[in-house]
Every structure is written in structure tokens, then in C-alpha cells.
Design an enzyme around this catalytic site. Structure first.
Site, short mmCIF file in Angstrom:
data_model
loop_
_atom_site.label_atom_id
_atom_site.label_comp_id
_atom_site.label_asym_id
_atom_site.label_seq_id
_atom_site.Cartn_x
_atom_site.Cartn_y
_atom_site.Cartn_z
N ASP A 10 0.88 -1.15 0.00
CA ASP A 10 0.00 0.00 0.00
C ASP A 10 0.94 1.23 0.00
OD1 ASP A 10 -2.31 1.62 0.49
OD2 ASP A 10 -1.66 1.75 2.58
N ASP A 12 -0.07 5.10 0.84
CA ASP A 12 -0.32 6.09 1.88
C ASP A 12 -0.36 5.43 3.25
OD1 ASP A 12 -0.63 8.29 0.16
OD2 ASP A 12 -2.62 7.60 -0.36
N ILE A 48 -9.55 4.32 0.85
CA ILE A 48 -10.80 4.50 0.09
C ILE A 48 -10.55 5.51 -1.05
CG2 ILE A 48 -13.23 5.28 0.32
CD1 ILE A 48 -12.55 2.72 1.94
N ASN A 121 -2.43 9.22 -7.62
CA ASN A 121 -1.16 9.97 -7.57
C ASN A 121 0.02 9.06 -7.22
OD1 ASN A 121 -2.29 12.70 -7.95
ND2 ASN A 121 -3.32 12.29 -6.01
P1 B16 Z 1 -5.94 9.95 -4.58
P2 B16 Z 1 -3.62 3.95 -0.33
C1 B16 Z 1 -5.44 5.86 -0.70
O1 B16 Z 1 -4.14 5.37 -0.86
C2 B16 Z 1 -5.55 6.74 0.54
O2 B16 Z 1 -5.36 5.97 1.71
C3 B16 Z 1 -6.90 7.37 0.57
O3 B16 Z 1 -7.01 8.21 1.70
C4 B16 Z 1 -7.10 8.18 -0.72
O4 B16 Z 1 -8.38 8.78 -0.76
C5 B16 Z 1 -6.92 7.26 -1.92
O5 B16 Z 1 -5.65 6.66 -1.86
C6 B16 Z 1 -7.06 7.98 -3.24
O6 B16 Z 1 -6.00 8.86 -3.41
O7 B16 Z 1 -6.93 11.02 -4.23
O8 B16 Z 1 -4.50 10.43 -4.50
O9 B16 Z 1 -6.25 9.26 -5.88
O10 B16 Z 1 -3.71 4.00 1.16
O11 B16 Z 1 -4.49 2.91 -0.99
O12 B16 Z 1 -2.21 3.97 -0.84
MG MG Z 2 -2.89 3.28 3.17
#
Ligand code: B16
Ligand code: MG
Length: 224
Positions: A10, A12, A48, A121
Site C-alpha cells: 500500500d 499512503d 478509500i 497519484n
Molecule cells: P488519490 P492507499 C489511498 O491510498 C488513501 O489511503 C486514501 O485516503 C485516498 O483517498 C486514496 O488513496 C485515493 O488517493 O486522491 O491520491 O487518488 O492508502 O491505498 O495507498
Molecule cells: Mg494506506
């Protein structure tokens, strides 16, 4: 003996603390809409997708039906603009403790690496952190039909690595993410509070504890 061939990360909250930047950007957006969110509520947004996170915030503020799809797209975009400003400053110093060693130790042992992040991102962040070349594959979250806790993103990561679920582990900081790994029949490692991540096969309080030797020991000794 079982042999670990792939690690699925993962992003974030595991590789870097962009979870904090997501929180700041969502909190500001919610405040502008007259909704107050706190860190406890934010746990429910981890892992999410952007669109689903916005829905959850509007629902929490009891205003979900007050916004059209177009308005919701604009709000999600607005949040992403603020988030991008925050993450643009990232450098290799923003890697969470232990992660660089884990990535390079795994690479040295011929273990393949994949990214399974809900974040669109993701590639940009890996680049900012200077670790994009260490990854064998990145799942594109925009092609998924269901987000975490659905196992699809982890199943795709396994396929893209050309491995099977029992040869891999997944590392997550979010409740939804651990559920997704488990549902994909992959050995799950949770990083964070065991209250939130109690379903993980192996739980560690923070990333500095993510040592390849410990991980291999847990993976090899767990009946799975
Ligand atoms: P983006 P992960 C997730 O990343 C985040 O935990 C979540 O808070 C966020 O809304 C989601 O990515 C989408 O991110 O807005 O940058 O497309 O924890 O799956 O790495
Ligand atoms: Mg995460």
C-alpha cells in the site's frame, strides 16, 4: 518450505505519510462545506478512493443529496489540487522509517515488488520519493471495478507480478486494506494500531519494525 516471491505495498501510510496530507486536504474541504471531520472519522477514509471518500464525508455531514455529480467531481478535484500542493514538496526524506531498507533488502533477495494503492497519484509519489525503479509493477486504480476492501486491487497485483497469492504478502495501514488483502488470500501485514488492524495475519506498530528477516520468519511459520 513456503517461499516469499512478492511483496505488495500500500502507499499512503505504509511507504510515506501522505495519509496526513490527505487528512489535511479533506479536513479543509469539509470545513468549507460546514462539516467537521476528526482523525477518528479519517480512519474510515484510509485506502478509500477519492470519490468514495467525498461521498463518505458528505454523508457524515448529512448533505449527500445536496450535491450534483458535477459538483461532487469539482469538490474532489479541489481536494486533489490542495493535496498535490502538499505532496509536491516530497523528497526521499519523506520515506517512512525502515521502508527503503525493506525495499532494497527484498530486491537483493529477488523478491518482486508491486504497488497496490487506491491513489491515482501513486506513480508521481514514488517518483518524488526516488523509489519508482524498485517496483516491478503498479496497479492502475482507475481500471478497478471495486475499491478496497474488495480484493480486486491485490488480485491484480499478484497477476501483474505473475505469481500466486500464497507466494505473496501485502502490507497495509488501513482496515479496508487489510480486509482486501485477506479476501485475496494473501498473507497480510498491518502497520499501525492493532485495535484497527486486528484482522491482519501479522501486526506491527510502525514501519521501522518492518524488517525483511522478521517478515520472512512470520510468513514461513504461519500455516496459510
Ligand atoms: P488519490 P492507499 C489511498 O491510498 C488513501 O489511503 C486514501 O485516503 C485516498 O483517498 C486514496 O488513496 C485515493 O488517493 O486522491 O491520491 O487518488 O492508502 O491505498 O495507498
Ligand atoms: Mg494506506
Amino acid at each position: 518450505m513456503k517461499k516469499l516471491k512478492g511483496i505488495i505495498f500500500d502507499l499512503d501510510g505504509v511507504i510515506t505519510d501522505s495519509a496526513e496530507y490527505h487528512y489535511v486536504a479533506w479536513k479543509n474541504l469539509a470545513n468549507n462545506l460546514g462539516i467537521d471531520i476528526d482523525r477518528k472519522f479519517n480512519e474510515k477514509l484510509k485506502g478509500i478512493s477519492r470519490e468514495d471518500s467525498l461521498e463518505r464525508i458528505l454523508e457524515y455531514g448529512k448533505v449527500l443529496n445536496d450535491y450534483s455529480d458535477d459538483e461532487k467531481s469539482r469538490l474532489a478535484e479541489q481536494k486533489n489540487e490542495e493535496y498535490l500542493k502538499l505532496i509536491k514538496q516530497m523528497t526521499a526524506d519523506d520515506l517512512l522509517p525502515g521502508i527503503y531498507n525493506l525495499l532494497t533488502d527484498a530486491k537483493a533477495k529477488g523478491i518482486k515488488l508491486a504497488l497496490a494503492s487506491a491513489s491515482k497519484n501513486g506513480p508521481f509519489i514514488l517518483e518524488r520519493l526516488g523509489i519508482e525503479k524498485l517496483f516491478d509493477t503498479i496497479v492502475d486504480p482507475s481500471i478497478l471495478s471495486a475499491g478496497k476492501p474488495d480484493p480486486e486491487i491485490f488480485i491484480r497485483a499478484v497477476q501483474q507480478l505473475d505469481l500466486s497469492p500464497e507466494e505473496c504478502i501485502g502490507i497495509e495501514d488501513a482496515e479496508a486494506g487489510v480486509k482486501a488483502i485477506n479476501a485475496a488470500n494473501i498473507f497480510s501485514i498491518g502497520v499501525g494500531s492493532s485495535d484497527v488492524l486486528h484482522e491482519a495475519n501479522y501486526c506491527l506498530t510502525n514501519t521501522s519494525k518492518l524488517k525483511l528477516d522478521n517478515i520472512l520468519e512470520q510468513f514461513e511459520s504461519t500455516m496459510f
